[in-house]
Design an enzyme around this catalytic site. Structure first.
Site, short mmCIF file in Angstrom:
data_model
loop_
_atom_site.label_atom_id
_atom_site.label_comp_id
_atom_site.label_asym_id
_atom_site.label_seq_id
_atom_site.Cartn_x
_atom_site.Cartn_y
_atom_site.Cartn_z
N HIS A 181 -3.60 -5.73 1.15
CA HIS A 181 -3.23 -5.89 2.57
C HIS A 181 -3.97 -7.52 3.16
O HIS A 181 -4.98 -8.01 2.34
CB HIS A 181 -4.16 -4.97 3.75
N CYS A 208 0.74 -1.16 -0.17
CA CYS A 208 -0.10 -0.15 0.05
C CYS A 208 0.96 1.18 0.02
O CYS A 208 1.73 1.70 -0.76
CB CYS A 208 -0.94 -0.18 1.27
#
Length: 483
Positions: free
Chosen positions: A427, A330
């Site tokens: 994630h 991310c």
């Protein structure tokens, strides 16, 4: 009609989140239907919900303890700190504003109707709602317009159990002091107390507990010993994440100032042959790392500057020159590119900054946030995995042509020509056992066998057993009131 009770703490980090999860699982095992609720949370560790929003990860774990899918009604107000004085305000799972702390003091009272709407919707479908407070009700300077502790308890007409943390010392002062400073109406709303995190023989605190009961008039629900397996549950606060293990593979993680969604570390830490080393500010990244993992962050550009201020950029570049691997997730993925552009100043001052230059990709920050639970696969091995996306910004570039993941038919992520530097927006990918084991096998590990998800559920069962043994759950049930 549901019954509800609120668990508040005499301070931060007294173990409220874990106790709510344990109480919820214990009640479920008794045959009740239960839902967790936290009116207001402050955390950059968020979970994507079944209705396409985001809530604090602690509430997602509590939902799991209840056998429910996470839902935005379980945490209607989420504050996500972006700077030392400002935070993103998320209501019903969606960002509504970014405000400074002093301005939020005026804003929070206007959020009470949204909080109560969520609470009452949850209460219509279950036998019990177990509510978690935030911080401490003793912060009477925050009482005006409060929606996190006594302000909510008053508005929703729910009783309160106050938790003290004996591990830090001064638990009698914590609990009796809270009684002393609270206004009478708030003090009377507290019906009982419990002492958490006791190490050793709990009978030694019998006189201490009696003193608290005598000075406050509150019922004593018990002294709860330290739960040794707490580290096996996903942590809510980065302060609860510590270096662990002495395994064959060393994964080094710089502790960014706005680190977010660090639950990616939990499955890796569960592997016996893996060492996770969290590196604090002011320390160099160790030269013997096998992998440097750049985690998510709530402020990519701000944390990139923070990373450089520590000299970690130099350490990372040296690590790559020595043949080491880097994985960015991310915000960490965005940092690995050649530049990050924030034309509208979404993260602060508008403009473009240079990235670490380890991936030939570029990121443009955009106002729309991607929130999704996804099914994916590792292109190299075919290993399936479930993950989630929670980010702003779009990343493109030459190295995206070497995507190493596939998400529902589309390529995801990027890698360098050597394959030693990789990044992606997913994630939770390490929670998938096959993906995690294949990733670690590349370092010569002999077929790891851990089942992470089953381990979490086993630990929740053990926590429920711990609660049944040491907390007077029968009295807690009697104290809960219909709402």
């Amino acid at each position: 009609m549901a019954r509800a009770i609120m668990i508040q703490g005499a301070g931060s980090n007294v173990g409220k989140s874990m106790l709510v999860a344990g109480i919820a699982r214990a009640l479920c095992q008794r045959g009740y239907t239960v839902a967790p609720f936290k009116p207001q949370n402050m955390s950059n560790n968020a979970a994507v919900t079944s209705d396409g929003g985001e809530i604090g990860r602690a509430q997602a774990l509590q939902a799991r303890a209840c056998g429910l899918a996470p839902h935005t009604d379980m945490n209607p107000v989420l504050l996500k700190p972006e700077t030392d004085v400002g935070a993103q305000v998320v209501v019903h799972g969606r960002r509504v504003a970014t405000v400074k702390a002093r301005d939020y003091g005026q804003m929070k009272a206007t959020l009470l109707p949204a909080v109560l709407d969520s609470f009452h919707r949850l209460a219509t479908g279950v036998d019990f709602v177990i509510i978690e407070g935030a911080g401490s009700p003793a912060e009477i300077n925050l009482r005006d317009g409060d929606i996190a502790n006594m302000g909510f308890a008053e508005a929703a007409h729910v009783p309160v159990v106050l938790i003290g943390d004996i591990d830090r010392g001064g638990v009698i002062a914590q609990l009796v002091g809270t009684h002393a400073v609270l206004p009478l109406a708030d003090r009377d709303r507290i019906k009982a107390f419990a002492v958490n995190k006791f190490r050793g023989d709990v009978s030694l605190f019998k006189d201490g507990a009696k003193s608290i009961a005598d000075m406050t008039g509150w019922a004593d629900l018990g002294t709860i010993p330290w739960f040794a397996d707490a580290h096996r549950l996903p942590a809510e606060d980065i302060m609860d994440i510590a270096s662990s293990g002495d395994g064959h593979i060393k994964i080094v993680v710089p502790r960014l100032s706005r680190i977010a969604n660090f639950d990616d570390l939990d499955p890796l830490a569960s592997e016996p042959n893996v060492t996770i080393e969290i590196v604090e500010a002011g320390r160099p990244l160790p030269a013997d790392a096998d992998v440097i993992l750049l985690p998510g962050t709530k402020s990519t550009i701000g944390d990139l500057a923070y990373l450089r201020a520590q000299g970690w950029d130099i350490d990372i570049l040296g690590h790559v020159r020595r043949g080491g691997r880097v994985l960015g997730i991310c915000g960490g993925y965005q940092m690995l590119g050649t530049w990050i552009d924030d034309p509208d100043g979404i993260e602060g001052t508008a403009g473009r900054v240079a990235g670490l230059g380890l991936l030939d990709v570029q990121t443009v920050m955009t106002g729309d946030k991607r929130l999704a639970e996804v099914s994916a696969r590792d292109i190299a091995t075919g290993a399936a995995l479930n993950a989630y996306e929670i980010h702003i910004g779009r990343t493109t570039g030459v190295d995206c042509e070497r995507a190493w993941l596939e998400v529902e038919g589309r390529p995801e992520g990027a890698q360098s020509r050597s394959g030693r530097v990789k990044g992606c927006y997913l994630h939770g990918l390490f929670a998938s056992d096959s993906f995690r084991h294949n990733y670690l096998a590349a370092f010569g590990l002999d077929a790891p066998q851990g089942n992470f998800e089953a381990g979490v559920d086993d630990t929740l069962d053990a926590l429920a057993k711990h609660i049944e043994a040491h907390l007077d759950l029968d009295t807690l049930i009697k104290l809960a009131e219909k709402v």
